[in-house]
Design a protein around this motif. Structure first.
Motif, PDB file in Angstrom:
ATOM      1  N   LEU A  44      16.495 -45.805  16.396  1.00 48.56           N
ATOM      2  CA  LEU A  44      15.991 -44.640  17.112  1.00 48.56           C
ATOM      3  C   LEU A  44      16.023 -43.399  16.229  1.00 48.56           C
ATOM      4  O   LEU A  44      15.148 -42.532  16.332  1.00 48.56           O
ATOM      5  N   GLN A  45      17.024 -43.317  15.358  1.00 48.91           N
ATOM      6  CA  GLN A  45      17.087 -42.189  14.432  1.00 48.91           C
ATOM      7  C   GLN A  45      15.868 -42.171  13.507  1.00 48.91           C
ATOM      8  O   GLN A  45      15.278 -41.126  13.245  1.00 48.91           O
ATOM      9  N   ARG A  46      15.479 -43.348  13.030  1.00 52.06           N
ATOM     10  CA  ARG A  46      14.279 -43.433  12.192  1.00 52.06           C
ATOM     11  C   ARG A  46      13.034 -42.992  12.977  1.00 52.06           C
ATOM     12  O   ARG A  46      12.162 -42.288  12.447  1.00 52.06           O
ATOM     13  N   ALA A  47      12.962 -43.417  14.240  1.00 48.92           N
ATOM     14  CA  ALA A  47      11.800 -43.054  15.052  1.00 48.92           C
ATOM     15  C   ALA A  47      11.761 -41.553  15.314  1.00 48.92           C
ATOM     16  O   ALA A  47      10.680 -40.938  15.294  1.00 48.92           O
ATOM     17  N   GLY A  53       4.038 -38.304   1.911  1.00 48.85           N
ATOM     18  CA  GLY A  53       5.307 -39.016   1.760  1.00 48.85           C
ATOM     19  C   GLY A  53       6.361 -38.228   1.017  1.00 48.85           C
ATOM     20  O   GLY A  53       7.546 -38.250   1.359  1.00 48.85           O
ATOM     21  N   GLY A  54       5.954 -37.504  -0.034  1.00 46.32           N
ATOM     22  CA  GLY A  54       6.944 -36.740  -0.797  1.00 46.32           C
ATOM     23  C   GLY A  54       7.296 -35.404  -0.198  1.00 46.32           C
ATOM     24  O   GLY A  54       8.268 -34.773  -0.611  1.00 46.32           O
ATOM     25  N   LEU A  55       6.519 -34.951   0.796  1.00 43.38           N
ATOM     26  CA  LEU A  55       6.749 -33.630   1.368  1.00 43.38           C
ATOM     27  C   LEU A  55       8.035 -33.560   2.185  1.00 43.38           C
ATOM     28  O   LEU A  55       8.717 -32.550   2.204  1.00 43.38           O
ATOM     29  N   PHE A  56       8.378 -34.668   2.860  1.00 40.58           N
ATOM     30  CA  PHE A  56       9.556 -34.677   3.739  1.00 40.58           C
ATOM     31  C   PHE A  56      10.537 -35.772   3.320  1.00 40.58           C
ATOM     32  O   PHE A  56      11.164 -36.414   4.163  1.00 40.58           O
ATOM     33  N   ALA A  57      10.690 -35.973   2.021  1.00 39.35           N
ATOM     34  CA  ALA A  57      11.534 -37.072   1.540  1.00 39.35           C
ATOM     35  C   ALA A  57      12.982 -36.913   1.970  1.00 39.35           C
ATOM     36  O   ALA A  57      13.668 -37.877   2.272  1.00 39.35           O
ATOM     37  N   GLY A  58      13.479 -35.698   2.023  1.00 40.59           N
ATOM     38  CA  GLY A  58      14.887 -35.484   2.391  1.00 40.59           C
ATOM     39  C   GLY A  58      15.092 -35.033   3.808  1.00 40.59           C
ATOM     40  O   GLY A  58      16.179 -34.549   4.146  1.00 40.59           O
ATOM     41  N   PHE A  59      14.094 -35.198   4.653  1.00 37.43           N
ATOM     42  CA  PHE A  59      14.199 -34.683   6.023  1.00 37.43           C
ATOM     43  C   PHE A  59      14.969 -35.647   6.914  1.00 37.43           C
ATOM     44  O   PHE A  59      14.837 -36.866   6.806  1.00 37.43           O
ATOM     45  N   SER A  60      15.759 -35.075   7.833  1.00 38.47           N
ATOM     46  CA  SER A  60      16.440 -35.883   8.842  1.00 38.47           C
ATOM     47  C   SER A  60      16.850 -34.994  10.003  1.00 38.47           C
ATOM     48  O   SER A  60      17.534 -33.978   9.810  1.00 38.47           O
ATOM     49  N   ASP A  61      16.414 -35.345  11.193  1.00 37.09           N
ATOM     50  CA  ASP A  61      16.891 -34.710  12.422  1.00 37.09           C
ATOM     51  C   ASP A  61      18.073 -35.540  12.904  1.00 37.09           C
ATOM     52  O   ASP A  61      17.951 -36.386  13.782  1.00 37.09           O
ATOM     53  N   ASN A  62      19.243 -35.301  12.306  1.00 37.50           N
ATOM     54  CA  ASN A  62      20.349 -36.254  12.338  1.00 37.50           C
ATOM     55  C   ASN A  62      21.113 -36.225  13.667  1.00 37.50           C
ATOM     56  O   ASN A  62      21.792 -35.244  13.988  1.00 37.50           O
TER      57      ASN A  62
END
Length: 490
Positions: free
Chosen positions: A252-255, A52-61
């Protein structure tokens, strides 16, 4: 009709409470646009605890793409007023263009359109730059939806009843300005009172005139007779509230983020093929006779080789994890994002190869149609803003002109050759020159400059033609005189 201080304070309280109720939604919308708000879903609590903490700031925006796609195509070029003179079509108004340029609205209009897409609305405030000066100049500013709100008359969404602007100063005070059709009320309060924590009754009760103890100086007259704050609204509805451009693609962004993170975790844990070995005799401790399981012995690298003395020893490796399933799922979700938001495939993928112009135009048809609808509604707001600007200057003719029109640049992207070819075909149909120049995307200022240059070219050509017809004794030939051709002496 002027209102009392108590009534003005009550309206301020109501509008502030409504503005505060919007803050939560606007914050979520804005964070999705920035790619900062992520609630990654995991299959189990243990999985969340491990990764959970490894990709806390990740986003394929992709939300930013959805919002920017129509905003970047909306370019106001100028404004027309009236129906023209002596039957001539109305040209773009030069004074309106000067006001627009003086306020830097070429740039600020783009910001306003982006804010409207992201936060469902953006505000435009029109007021006098120097109210006490006889030569007043209109000042047009773009305001943030988290600081401003506009209220309308019940049953009439076209008539603005009041507007409020709320902001924090750097002097320890919070400020509020209430705009009414005939009055402007100015308040302040200590910034230590947080309006996000205290109830509205305790919060708004602290508002006081900006000049302590001088209630009469808290109000000024509004000479415009209209509320000078306007709304640029995205997806205008009759009853339902407006919405940002990317609201329906946020799930869909969350998915997409979830699948991409799962792929990265799988790449970390399973993409490197794990090795196995059987029939291996482990070394034994000579003192105890127990096998020694040394983890360092199994740390493999390109410089190490596996070796066993037992003839029954066997080595092998497991198959690496196949990440293509994740890629297929992500691509499917991105296609859904494009379909729901009518964003062209050329914006969503980089796989377009050898695609002709007709195919690209067909793919962008949905975005073009959507953007044209937005220019229709947004143009009405810009026209009202320009009418208010002329009212600031005391020009009631253009300030009340119902025929005001916003001149928009083309919302379609074409190659230069396609654009010029289309304009030449329009010319063959008799479309006037100025309209052709507008279709080419030139601003009214550029068109006026080109028109003046054409007149200069025509004047020079006429002078050259007249000069070529003057008698010159050193030139053989004939010249016209007294209506007849006369020989010219050598």
């Amino acid at each position: 009709m002027p209102v009392t201080a108590q009534e003005a304070l009550r309206i301020t309280r109501v509008l502030e409470e409504q503005l505060l109720q919007r803050q939560g939604d606007i914050t979520v919308w804005n964070e999705f646009y920035r790619g900062k708000s992520e609630r990654l879903a995991y299959a189990s609590d243990r999985f969340r605890a491990a990764f959970g903490g490894l990709f806390a700031g990740f986003s394929d925006n992709w939300c930013q793409v959805v919002c920017d796609a129509p905003a970047e195509r909306m370019t106001p070029l100028g404004f027309r007023f009236g129906s023209g003179v002596d039957g001539e079509p109305a040209a773009a108004d030069r004074e309106a263009q000067r006001i627009w340029q003086a306020n830097g609205m070429d740039a600020w209009a783009r910001i306003a359109h982006t804010e409207m897409m992201v936060k469902s609305r953006a505000m435009v405030l029109v007021w006098a730059e120097n109210p006490d000066d006889n030569e007043t100049e209109p000042e047009i500013t773009v305001e943030d939806a988290t600081q401003c709100i506009v209220a309308y008359e019940p049953g009439n969404r076209r008539r603005r009843k009041a507007a409020l602007k709320l902001w924090d100063g750097d002097d320890g005070y919070s400020y509020a300005t209430l705009y009414l059709p005939d009055q402007i009320w100015k308040w302040r309060r200590s910034a230590t009172v947080s309006r996000l924590i205290l109830p509205s009754s305790a919060t708004v009760a602290t508002w006081a005139p900006r000049e302590a103890g001088k209630l009469d100086q808290a109000v000024i007259d509004n000479p415009l007779g209209r509320v000078p704050m306007l709304e640029l609204v995205n997806r205008q509805r009759l009853v339902d509230p407006s919405s940002p451009e990317h609201e329906q693609v946020m799930p869909l962004q969350r998915a997409v983020n979830k699948l991409v993170v799962d792929m990265l975790v799988a790449a970390e844990a399973g993409a490197f093929p794990a090795r196995w070995g059987t029939g291996i005799d482990l070394p034994k401790d000579p003192r105890t006779g127990q096998e020694i399981d040394d983890p360092e012995m199994w740390r493999l690298s390109v410089s190490k080789m596996l070796r066993a003395s037992s003839p029954d020893a066997k080595f092998g490796n497991f198959q690496a994890a196949d990440l293509r399933n994740f890629v297929t799922g992500v691509e499917m979700l991105i296609e859904h994002v494009g379909a729901l938001s009518r964003t062209p495939p050329s914006y969503m993928t980089g796989k377009l190869v050898n695609v002709n112009a007709e195919t690209l135009a067909e793919g962008a048809a949905g975005l073009v149609a959507k953007t044209k609808d937005k220019t229709t509604f947004t143009g009405e707001t810009w026209e009202e803003a320009m009418r208010l600007a002329f009212l600031v200057k005391g020009d009631t003719q253009r300030g009340t002109d119902p025929l005001a029109e916003t001149v928009w640049g083309s919302v379609e992207y074409r190659t230069e050759a396609q654009h010029v070819d289309a304009v030449l075909k329009k010319k063959s149909l008799g479309v006037p020159w100025r309209q052709l120049m507008e279709d080419l995307g030139y601003t009214p200022t550029q068109i006026d400059r080109m028109e003046a240059m054409l007149e200069q070219d025509a004047t020079r050509a006429a002078r050259a033609l007249a000069f070529s017809g003057v008698d010159d004794p050193g030139v053989l030939g004939t010249t016209t005189g007294a209506g007849q051709d006369q020989p010219v002496p050598a």
